[in-house]
Design an enzyme around this catalytic site. Sequence first.
Site, PDB file in Angstrom:
ATOM      1  N   LYS A 182       0.869  -1.196   0.000  1.00  0.00           N
ATOM      2  CA  LYS A 182       0.000   0.000   0.000  1.00  0.00           C
ATOM      3  C   LYS A 182       0.898   1.236   0.000  1.00  0.00           C
ATOM      4  CE  LYS A 182      -2.744   3.308   1.730  1.00  0.00           C
ATOM      5  NZ  LYS A 182      -1.872   4.447   1.335  1.00  0.00           N
ATOM      6  N   THR A 239       0.377   6.912  12.945  1.00  0.00           N
ATOM      7  CA  THR A 239      -0.146   5.763  12.190  1.00  0.00           C
ATOM      8  C   THR A 239       0.384   4.462  12.785  1.00  0.00           C
ATOM      9  OG1 THR A 239      -0.216   7.139  10.207  1.00  0.00           O
ATOM     10  CG2 THR A 239      -0.377   4.774   9.872  1.00  0.00           C
ATOM     11  N   GLU A 258       8.809   1.453  11.311  1.00  0.00           N
ATOM     12  CA  GLU A 258       9.935   2.386  11.090  1.00  0.00           C
ATOM     13  C   GLU A 258       9.311   3.762  11.123  1.00  0.00           C
ATOM     14  OE1 GLU A 258      13.148   1.594  10.311  1.00  0.00           O
ATOM     15  OE2 GLU A 258      12.878  -0.575  10.180  1.00  0.00           O
ATOM     16  N   CYS A 293      13.693  10.695   6.958  1.00  0.00           N
ATOM     17  CA  CYS A 293      13.415  10.247   8.333  1.00  0.00           C
ATOM     18  C   CYS A 293      14.595  10.510   9.255  1.00  0.00           C
ATOM     19  CB  CYS A 293      13.026   8.780   8.339  1.00  0.00           C
ATOM     20  SG  CYS A 293      14.250   7.715   7.592  1.00  0.00           S
ATOM     21  N   GLU A 392       8.550  16.174  15.438  1.00  0.00           N
ATOM     22  CA  GLU A 392       9.100  16.058  14.091  1.00  0.00           C
ATOM     23  C   GLU A 392       8.347  16.982  13.140  1.00  0.00           C
ATOM     24  OE1 GLU A 392       8.182  12.474  11.796  1.00  0.00           O
ATOM     25  OE2 GLU A 392      10.254  12.394  11.139  1.00  0.00           O
TER      26      GLU A 392
HETATM   27  P1  NAD Z   1       1.906   8.547   7.435  1.00  0.00           P
HETATM   28  O1  NAD Z   1       1.955   7.725   8.687  1.00  0.00           O
HETATM   29  O2  NAD Z   1       0.904   9.636   7.369  1.00  0.00           O
HETATM   30  O3  NAD Z   1       1.587   7.592   6.191  1.00  0.00           O
HETATM   31  C1  NAD Z   1       2.384   6.491   5.890  1.00  0.00           C
HETATM   32  C2  NAD Z   1       1.528   5.445   5.202  1.00  0.00           C
HETATM   33  O4  NAD Z   1       0.543   4.997   6.114  1.00  0.00           O
HETATM   34  C3  NAD Z   1       0.780   5.959   3.973  1.00  0.00           C
HETATM   35  O5  NAD Z   1       0.736   4.949   2.991  1.00  0.00           O
HETATM   36  C4  NAD Z   1      -0.604   6.224   4.520  1.00  0.00           C
HETATM   37  O6  NAD Z   1      -1.624   6.150   3.542  1.00  0.00           O
HETATM   38  C5  NAD Z   1      -0.730   5.090   5.514  1.00  0.00           C
HETATM   39  N1  NAD Z   1      -1.715   5.334   6.578  1.00  0.00           N
HETATM   40  C6  NAD Z   1      -2.099   6.515   7.126  1.00  0.00           C
HETATM   41  N2  NAD Z   1      -3.030   6.308   8.069  1.00  0.00           N
HETATM   42  C7  NAD Z   1      -3.236   4.969   8.135  1.00  0.00           C
HETATM   43  C8  NAD Z   1      -4.079   4.134   8.921  1.00  0.00           C
HETATM   44  N3  NAD Z   1      -4.908   4.628   9.835  1.00  0.00           N
HETATM   45  N4  NAD Z   1      -4.010   2.796   8.737  1.00  0.00           N
HETATM   46  C9  NAD Z   1      -3.166   2.265   7.836  1.00  0.00           C
HETATM   47  N5  NAD Z   1      -2.368   3.009   7.033  1.00  0.00           N
HETATM   48  C10 NAD Z   1      -2.405   4.341   7.195  1.00  0.00           C
HETATM   49  O7  NAD Z   1       3.380   9.042   7.172  1.00  0.00           O
HETATM   50  P2  NAD Z   1       3.881   9.946   5.942  1.00  0.00           P
HETATM   51  O8  NAD Z   1       3.473  11.337   6.223  1.00  0.00           O
HETATM   52  O9  NAD Z   1       3.500   9.324   4.654  1.00  0.00           O
HETATM   53  O10 NAD Z   1       5.459   9.773   6.078  1.00  0.00           O
HETATM   54  C11 NAD Z   1       6.239  10.588   6.841  1.00  0.00           C
HETATM   55  C12 NAD Z   1       6.646   9.876   8.111  1.00  0.00           C
HETATM   56  O11 NAD Z   1       7.382   8.698   7.804  1.00  0.00           O
HETATM   57  C13 NAD Z   1       7.588  10.718   8.948  1.00  0.00           C
HETATM   58  O12 NAD Z   1       7.234  10.602  10.293  1.00  0.00           O
HETATM   59  C14 NAD Z   1       8.951  10.081   8.701  1.00  0.00           C
HETATM   60  O13 NAD Z   1       9.901  10.284   9.691  1.00  0.00           O
HETATM   61  C15 NAD Z   1       8.572   8.642   8.584  1.00  0.00           C
HETATM   62  N6  NAD Z   1       9.635   7.882   7.901  1.00  0.00           N
HETATM   63  C16 NAD Z   1      10.387   6.989   8.621  1.00  0.00           C
HETATM   64  C17 NAD Z   1      11.412   6.276   8.000  1.00  0.00           C
HETATM   65  C18 NAD Z   1      12.241   5.268   8.764  1.00  0.00           C
HETATM   66  O14 NAD Z   1      12.967   4.497   8.125  1.00  0.00           O
HETATM   67  N7  NAD Z   1      12.184   5.223  10.076  1.00  0.00           N
HETATM   68  C19 NAD Z   1      11.682   6.486   6.642  1.00  0.00           C
HETATM   69  C20 NAD Z   1      10.895   7.422   5.945  1.00  0.00           C
HETATM   70  C21 NAD Z   1       9.870   8.102   6.593  1.00  0.00           C
END
Ligand code: NAD
Length: 488
Positions: A182, A239, A258, A293, A392
């Site tokens: 997804k 999330t 992650e 991240c 963040e």
């Molecule tokens: P997000 O949590 O909003 O979304 C991530 C994914 O989760 C998307 O595909 C989204 O559609 C899905 N999602 C959202 N709500 C959901 C729910 N209730 N149930 C299931 N899926 C759901 O995050 P984002 O804004 O897309 O990404 C940014 C975040 O990701 C930042 O916090 C960043 O630090 C983190 N990140 C972490 C790493 C790592 O390796 N630790 C790497 C890249 C990004």
Amino acid sequence: MDTYRRAAVPPQKLYIGGTWQEAQGGTLDVVSPIDGQKLTTIESASAADVDRAVAAARAAFEDGRWSRMAPAARKKVLHRIADIIEREALALTVLGVRDNGTEIGMALKAEAGSAAGTFRYYAEAIDKVYGEIAPTAPDVLGLVHREAVGVVGAIVPWNFPLMIGAWKLAPALAAGNSVVLKPAETASLSLLRLAEICAEAGLPDGVLNVVTGEGRVTGESLALSMDVDVLVFTGSGATGRRLLEYSARSNLKRVYLELGGKSPNVVFADAPDLDQAAKVSAMGIFRNSGQVCVAGSRLLVERSIHDDFVALMAKHAKALKVGDPLDLSSQIGAVNSDTQLQGNLGFVADAVKEGGEIALGGSRILESSGGYYMEPTIVTGVRPDHQLAQREVFGPVLAVTPFETEEEAVQIANGTDYGLAAGVWTGNLSRAHRMIRDIRAGVVHVNTYGGADNTVPLGGVKQSGNGHDKSLHALDKYTDLKTAWIQL
Ligand code: NAD
């Protein structure tokens, strides 16, 4: 590049069981952050659509078309996926950049280049990871098998979709699993193309399925599925928290998270080359508009060099060209969405209210382009308890905090809920090792910031997550251990 940039992007479909399908849930518009214009549409998968994808993955897993294929044959398929990604690197990367705004120079390496490397790394691992024979009493034989888990659900974010997608897909597929992927709403296009590439490379139908749509509908359905064995996720802590709940409410699937960071980049006065430290640190926070991240979003700087070092950082940050991510001269591209941009600006306004001072930037730029661009922003006078030091942003905003002693630096560095990454700049070897020991983070960079490759794991501690992507350790997430106890 111009051809790819202007190419029309047809409306996208779901990829289920080797066919392109419409969703029952309608469509979502895809808006390019480069100019704010509609690029295409993606399908919005409903719970029923997700169930179909999971059923296709399960059927593929159970009949063994991939899970029981000889390891050497699976290895060839993964290598072919890498070959095609490399062959189509530019087209694939430009498509991704039109979708998510990352500067092309970085995206070429971090997206297509990295994804191809990841598929190759796990292709090679397939026939090099062995089970174990336990040191039991001589009249029994204890065998420890490593088995594929079955159906893996993978939910990924909008920053570096190909790279992070490959971090999940390649080890999951290498271990023999089927996957339902997804992507994020604002970065689905390159992963949909990757599904086609996998099919072209010979991955059997149903082994990889891609469902697009909103997190609260499509992602939630996948996470609540009773037939997903393991859920792997990269994204926000909010999330991640929900996914653990969904697991508890459904089949107790294993959930690997992650999550985000508020990573400290600690600069001591004894750093060997302060100008170089400032240059690398500026890239460590501002590349991809801070949407990384592991971004070093907190600069902790020894008080005796505070003003000089902030001036050096400002000099290097100011020199970074922000602009059209498909212009090779742009060092920083677009912020992913208007929502994200407004959030970044809100963080800066709140930081000023809390007593922070803007030393550089702070504003939206290039507004007439219709796209979402923001200046590299440096805020000084940020106290460890300020919001900008604790939360963040995931944007090009650096919080600067001075410290007096090594002990205080460690205390401030560890003083958040996060533990993803850190940086330390010092010419003192013992101090470097003490900082590596004392900072609670998944990775500590010394006299550099942000480098890595597939040979080393990436994962966080504290509320930055659990489990690791990359390296052979990642295979643990996608395999179960099974013991055979044989009386001789
Ligand atoms: P997000 O949590 O909003 O979304 C991530 C994914 O989760 C998307 O595909 C989204 O559609 C899905 N999602 C959202 N709500 C959901 C729910 N209730 N149930 C299931 N899926 C759901 O995050 P984002 O804004 O897309 O990404 C940014 C975040 O990701 C930042 O916090 C960043 O630090 C983190 N990140 C972490 C790493 C790592 O390796 N630790 C790497 C890249 C990004």
